[in-house]
Design a protein around this motif. Structure first.
Motif, short mmCIF file in Angstrom:
data_model
loop_
_atom_site.label_atom_id
_atom_site.label_comp_id
_atom_site.label_asym_id
_atom_site.label_seq_id
_atom_site.Cartn_x
_atom_site.Cartn_y
_atom_site.Cartn_z
N PHE A 37 1.17 -0.77 0.25
CA PHE A 37 0.23 0.24 0.20
C PHE A 37 0.90 1.07 -0.05
O PHE A 37 2.17 1.33 0.25
N ALA A 38 0.47 2.50 -0.51
CA ALA A 38 1.33 3.65 -0.18
C ALA A 38 0.74 4.29 0.51
O ALA A 38 0.59 3.55 1.81
N ASP A 39 1.78 5.28 1.59
CA ASP A 39 1.96 5.78 2.67
C ASP A 39 0.85 5.29 3.22
O ASP A 39 0.79 5.50 4.27
N GLU A 40 -0.07 7.00 2.68
CA GLU A 40 -1.27 6.99 2.88
C GLU A 40 -2.14 6.02 3.49
O GLU A 40 -3.51 6.49 4.73
N TYR A 41 -2.23 5.35 3.07
CA TYR A 41 -2.53 3.47 3.60
C TYR A 41 -2.27 3.26 5.46
O TYR A 41 -2.48 2.11 5.50
N LEU A 42 -1.13 3.59 5.42
CA LEU A 42 -0.67 3.34 6.59
C LEU A 42 -0.66 3.72 7.84
O LEU A 42 -0.03 3.75 8.92
N ASP A 43 -1.60 4.85 8.13
CA ASP A 43 -1.15 6.03 9.12
C ASP A 43 -2.30 5.75 9.97
O ASP A 43 -2.62 6.13 10.13
N PRO A 44 -1.39 5.79 10.73
CA PRO A 44 -2.40 5.12 12.30
C PRO A 44 -3.40 6.03 12.89
O PRO A 44 -3.70 5.88 13.87
N SER A 45 -3.55 7.01 12.66
CA SER A 45 -3.71 8.42 12.65
C SER A 45 -5.28 8.50 11.85
O SER A 45 -5.52 9.57 12.83
N THR A 46 -5.33 8.19 10.82
CA THR A 46 -6.26 8.63 9.67
C THR A 46 -7.20 7.11 9.97
O THR A 46 -6.58 6.26 10.53
N GLU A 47 -8.69 7.17 9.21
CA GLU A 47 -9.49 6.11 9.25
C GLU A 47 -8.67 5.57 7.85
O GLU A 47 -9.17 3.72 8.74
N LEU A 48 -8.23 6.52 7.41
CA LEU A 48 -8.34 5.24 5.47
C LEU A 48 -6.94 4.85 6.55
O LEU A 48 -6.94 3.15 6.56
N GLY A 49 -5.88 4.68 7.58
CA GLY A 49 -4.74 3.93 7.67
C GLY A 49 -5.33 2.98 8.67
O GLY A 49 -5.51 1.28 9.08
N VAL A 50 -6.57 2.75 9.91
CA VAL A 50 -7.09 2.84 11.22
C VAL A 50 -7.45 1.47 10.37
O VAL A 50 -7.78 0.49 10.84
N HIS A 51 -8.22 1.68 9.04
CA HIS A 51 -9.62 0.69 8.49
C HIS A 51 -8.22 -0.22 8.15
O HIS A 51 -8.64 -1.26 7.86
N THR A 52 -7.41 -0.12 7.31
CA THR A 52 -6.73 -0.72 6.31
C THR A 52 -5.76 -1.60 6.89
O THR A 52 -5.64 -3.01 6.70
N ILE A 53 -5.73 -1.25 8.34
CA ILE A 53 -4.54 -2.10 9.40
C ILE A 53 -5.12 -2.38 10.11
O ILE A 53 -4.63 -4.03 10.09
N LEU A 54 -6.74 -2.28 10.67
CA LEU A 54 -6.89 -3.48 10.67
C LEU A 54 -7.53 -4.62 9.86
O LEU A 54 -7.36 -5.61 10.22
N GLU A 55 -7.65 -4.62 8.88
CA GLU A 55 -8.31 -5.46 8.27
C GLU A 55 -7.36 -6.02 7.69
O GLU A 55 -6.99 -7.85 7.60
N ALA A 56 -5.94 -5.68 7.66
CA ALA A 56 -4.87 -6.39 7.50
C ALA A 56 -4.67 -7.60 8.47
O ALA A 56 -4.23 -8.40 8.12
N GLN A 57 -4.94 -6.90 9.54
CA GLN A 57 -4.48 -7.60 10.99
C GLN A 57 -5.28 -8.74 11.27
O GLN A 57 -4.96 -10.08 10.83
N LYS A 58 -6.56 -8.21 10.95
CA LYS A 58 -7.01 -9.93 10.50
C LYS A 58 -6.79 -11.31 9.59
O LYS A 58 -7.37 -11.99 10.06
N LEU A 59 -6.35 -10.67 8.58
CA LEU A 59 -6.28 -12.00 7.42
C LEU A 59 -5.08 -12.73 8.09
O LEU A 59 -5.01 -13.79 8.01
N ALA A 60 -4.27 -11.58 8.49
CA ALA A 60 -3.09 -12.51 9.88
C ALA A 60 -3.17 -13.11 10.59
O ALA A 60 -2.92 -14.14 10.71
N LEU A 61 -4.11 -12.75 10.99
CA LEU A 61 -4.33 -12.96 12.55
C LEU A 61 -5.19 -14.76 12.21
O LEU A 61 -5.26 -15.80 13.18
N ALA A 62 -6.42 -14.65 11.12
CA ALA A 62 -7.16 -16.02 10.69
C ALA A 62 -5.57 -16.62 10.25
O ALA A 62 -6.07 -18.07 11.03
N ASP A 63 -4.61 -16.58 9.82
CA ASP A 63 -3.96 -17.44 9.66
C ASP A 63 -3.16 -17.99 10.49
O ASP A 63 -3.18 -19.02 10.82
N ARG A 64 -3.71 -16.89 11.39
CA ARG A 64 -2.37 -17.86 12.53
C ARG A 64 -3.12 -18.99 13.33
O ARG A 64 -2.88 -20.00 13.88
N GLU A 65 -4.49 -18.42 13.43
CA GLU A 65 -5.47 -19.93 13.74
C GLU A 65 -5.32 -21.06 13.03
O GLU A 65 -5.81 -22.19 13.47
#
Length: 610
Positions: A301-329
């Motif tokens: 993703f471009a940097d603007e999608y990775l900012d943990p202080s914005t709506e776009l950044g938080v959303h993108t980070i949360l969705e990526a974490q869900k995918l990785a944590l599903a693989d964890r399980e």
């Protein structure tokens, strides 16, 4: 810099110096570690001293009967991250058949049936033997002093004891005797002692006294721990049936052969490259590679999608974490894990395509050739059969709480888990990030002659057959302990970590994004508001989850949080300063300048250095 600019105010400065830096979740552990550096010890001497202090001053978050993992580099090989493996396996008699014969559907969250082989002490002694410089007696003198002479008790320790006081008085009298002397819970700031643990440490030192070399003396102490009075007392302690979080009474299954058959040791780190940095974690017997998978997805993703202080950044980070944590399980455990595939650029690109503008509420592990993903039973709230009314059904009821902050402890002894953390870097370039946990005072009945109790890491295994983390004798439970080391240009530059169970890597990720991509200083990144997802099965008994759930600090801002809700995230507000308890130390290999930072939340974690 494309990120939202950090608040110029920080709760404390990012420390800077050239001599040494220590940071941890308790000021006394930080001070002990820094004192070792000041007296000529290296980072490994210092971290070991601080870790044993954590056993004494944060007994609700870790203990000698628990476990730990660490990631470190030596000054001689600054570009070679090594995992210090202190996660013990399941005992030989810990079979799913045995637990089911006891009437259990899950491994309990408290009680000796949940105990893996204790490994934290052995791991610290291995590190000290191989990479430290100090004698064991000198390293342990800080912990012995606080246990023997006393230390001011944290308010959170008292709150934890209060939450399980009825359990202690009615079912675990040895715990009541240790933690409620005279039938009273000590008040915050009261000087509390643990003379039994002080004596345990002194006896370990004495066991090694006749040794011919420093290494031989430490090795003799290890033998005493694994084969002598400590192991024997732990095995005796599990023979008496006692109350578990299931609401029923059981014996434990630890045996002397379990101690003798296990040794802590070293492993190669799992790594990924992200924005010119190498991130080093444990293997997939821990949850660490889930952070690596998340970074691999976000790297596209471009940097603007990775900012943990914005709506776009938080959303993108949360969705990526869900995918990785599903693989964890679906794939992680002490087994054959297709980690090369899970960390590959091609797989990350496939997973990245699943992230849309809307929040997913589905459990979505990826497909790996030759591997069938495990789909865990998805509980919203678990009621133990022994505690449920006849009309409650098979143990499911309601919606789970967020389980945030300090350990969520119920009268049954259930805890959603928490831990400690310590980071140290010295003037020579030795650096370590370590996360001790388990053996919480609320884990199982105290062993009076030792001054501590057993851990409960086996609650992270499943009794269902065929899963990557099915309870298996001799196999390690998939731990949540997940310290981090960051390298750049072939040398370690940052050691960091956080307590928090399933949230540990979720809270570390915004730090990495803010410092690597956003240009934040360490303290700015730690102070900044954070968040995490609860949209995956929890690692701790009773293994509940909240589909689409996200827990946020209010300081993210009303507009950002409202935008997340519009995207479909089920938001839980957690206050302004409640999530994340990170600490970090940093070294610039070019200049030798060191930095240190620690979490202000709870007014407990501190960094020190010069």
């Amino acid at each position: 810099m494309t990120f939202t600019r950090p608040d110029p105010f920080t709760t404390r400065p990012t420390l800077q110096g050239t001599f040494g830096m220590s940071a941890s979740t308790h000021w006394l552990a930080t001070a002990a570690a820094q004192a070792v550096l000041e007296r000529g010890g290296n980072a490994f001497d210092a971290a070991t001293a601080g870790a044993f202090v954590l056993h004494v001053v944060e007994p609700h978050l870790n203990g000698p009967g628990g476990d730990m993992t660490g990631v470190f580099v030596t000054a001689e090989e600054p570009g070679k991250p090594v995992v210090l493996m202190g996660q013990g396996p399941a005992p030989a008699a810990a079979t799913p058949e045995h637990y089911r014969s006891e009437g259990l559907e899950l491994v309990p969250g408290s009680g000796a049936l949940a105990a893996a082989v204790p490994a934290a002490v052995d791991a610290w002694l291995v590190l000290l033997r191989d990479h430290g410089t100090w004698e064991l007696q000198a390293v342990l003198e800080y912990a012995i002093g606080y246990a023997r002479d006393g230390h001011p008790m944290l308010g959170r320790v008292g709150a934890t004891i209060a939450a399980v006081s009825e359990l202690f008085t009615e079912h675990w009298p040895t715990s009541a005797e240790l933690w409620m002397p005279g039938g009273r819970i000590p008040s915050e700031g009261e000087l509390v002692r643990n003379p039994a643990y002080a004596q345990t440490l002194e006896r370990l030192v004495e066991a090694g006294a006749p040794g011919s070399t420093r290494e031989a003396r430490i090795e003799a102490a290890r033998r005493e721990w694994r084969e002598g009075f400590v192991a024997k007392a732990m095995v005796r302690s599990v023979q008496k049936p006692h109350r578990h979080s299931s609401g029923t009474d059981h014996r434990g299954v630890l045996a002397m052969d379990d101690f003798g058959g296990f040794e802590a040791g070293y492993e190669a780190a799992a790594t990924v490259e992200f924005r010119g940095h190498t991130i080093a974690k444990t293997g997939p017997w821990g949850q660490g590679p889930a952070l690596l998978q998340t970074l691999a997805v976000l790297d596209g993703f471009a940097d603007e999608y990775l900012d943990p202080s914005t709506e776009l950044g938080v959303h993108t980070i949360l969705e990526a974490q869900k995918l990785a944590l599903a693989d964890r399980e679906a794939y992680y455990g002490d087994t054959d894990v297709p980690l090369d595939h899970l960390l590959s650029a091609g797989y990350a690109a496939e997973r990245r395509q699943l992230i849309t503008e809307r929040a997913s509420q589905d459990f979505r592990p990826g497909r790996v050739p030759g591997h069938e993903p495990f789909i865990p039973p998805l509980r919203t709230e678990y009621v133990p059969p022994a505690l449920a009314n006849d009309d409650d059904g098979p143990g499911l009821r309601g919606t789970a709480g967020a389980g945030v902050g300090e350990p969520t402890v119920l009268a049954s002894g259930e805890t959603r888990g928490d831990t400690c953390h310590i980071d140290v870097v010295d003037r020579w370039g030795n650096m370590i990030s370590a996360t001790p946990s388990g053996g919480w005072l609320q884990s199982s009945p105290a062993i009076p002659e030792l001054g501590f109790c057993l851990g409960t890491r086996l609650q992270m295994t499943w009794l269902e057959p065929g899963t990557p983390s099915t309870l298996t004798p001799g196999k390690r439970p998939r731990t949540t302990l997940t310290p981090t080391l960051v390298l750049r240009n072939g040398a370690a530059v940052t050691a960091l970590g956080s307590p928090g169970g399933d949230q540990q890597d979720q809270w570390q990720l915004p730090y990495l994004l803010r410092t690597i991509v956003g240009g934040y200083t360490p303290q700015q990144a730690i102070d900044a508001p954070t968040f995490h997802t609860t949209s995956m099965p929890g690692s701790f008994w009773p293994r509940t989850w909240e589909p689409g759930g996200a827990v946020v600090e209010g300081r993210l801002g009303e507009d950002v949080i409202a935008g997340l809700e519009r995207r479909g995230h089920r938001i839980t507000w957690a206050g302004d300063w409640t999530l994340g308890r990170l600490s970090a130390v940093v070294r610039d290999p070019r200049t030798g300048v060191l930095q240190g930072a620690a979490n202000p939340r709870g007014a407990q974690g501190y960094a020190a250095g010069r």
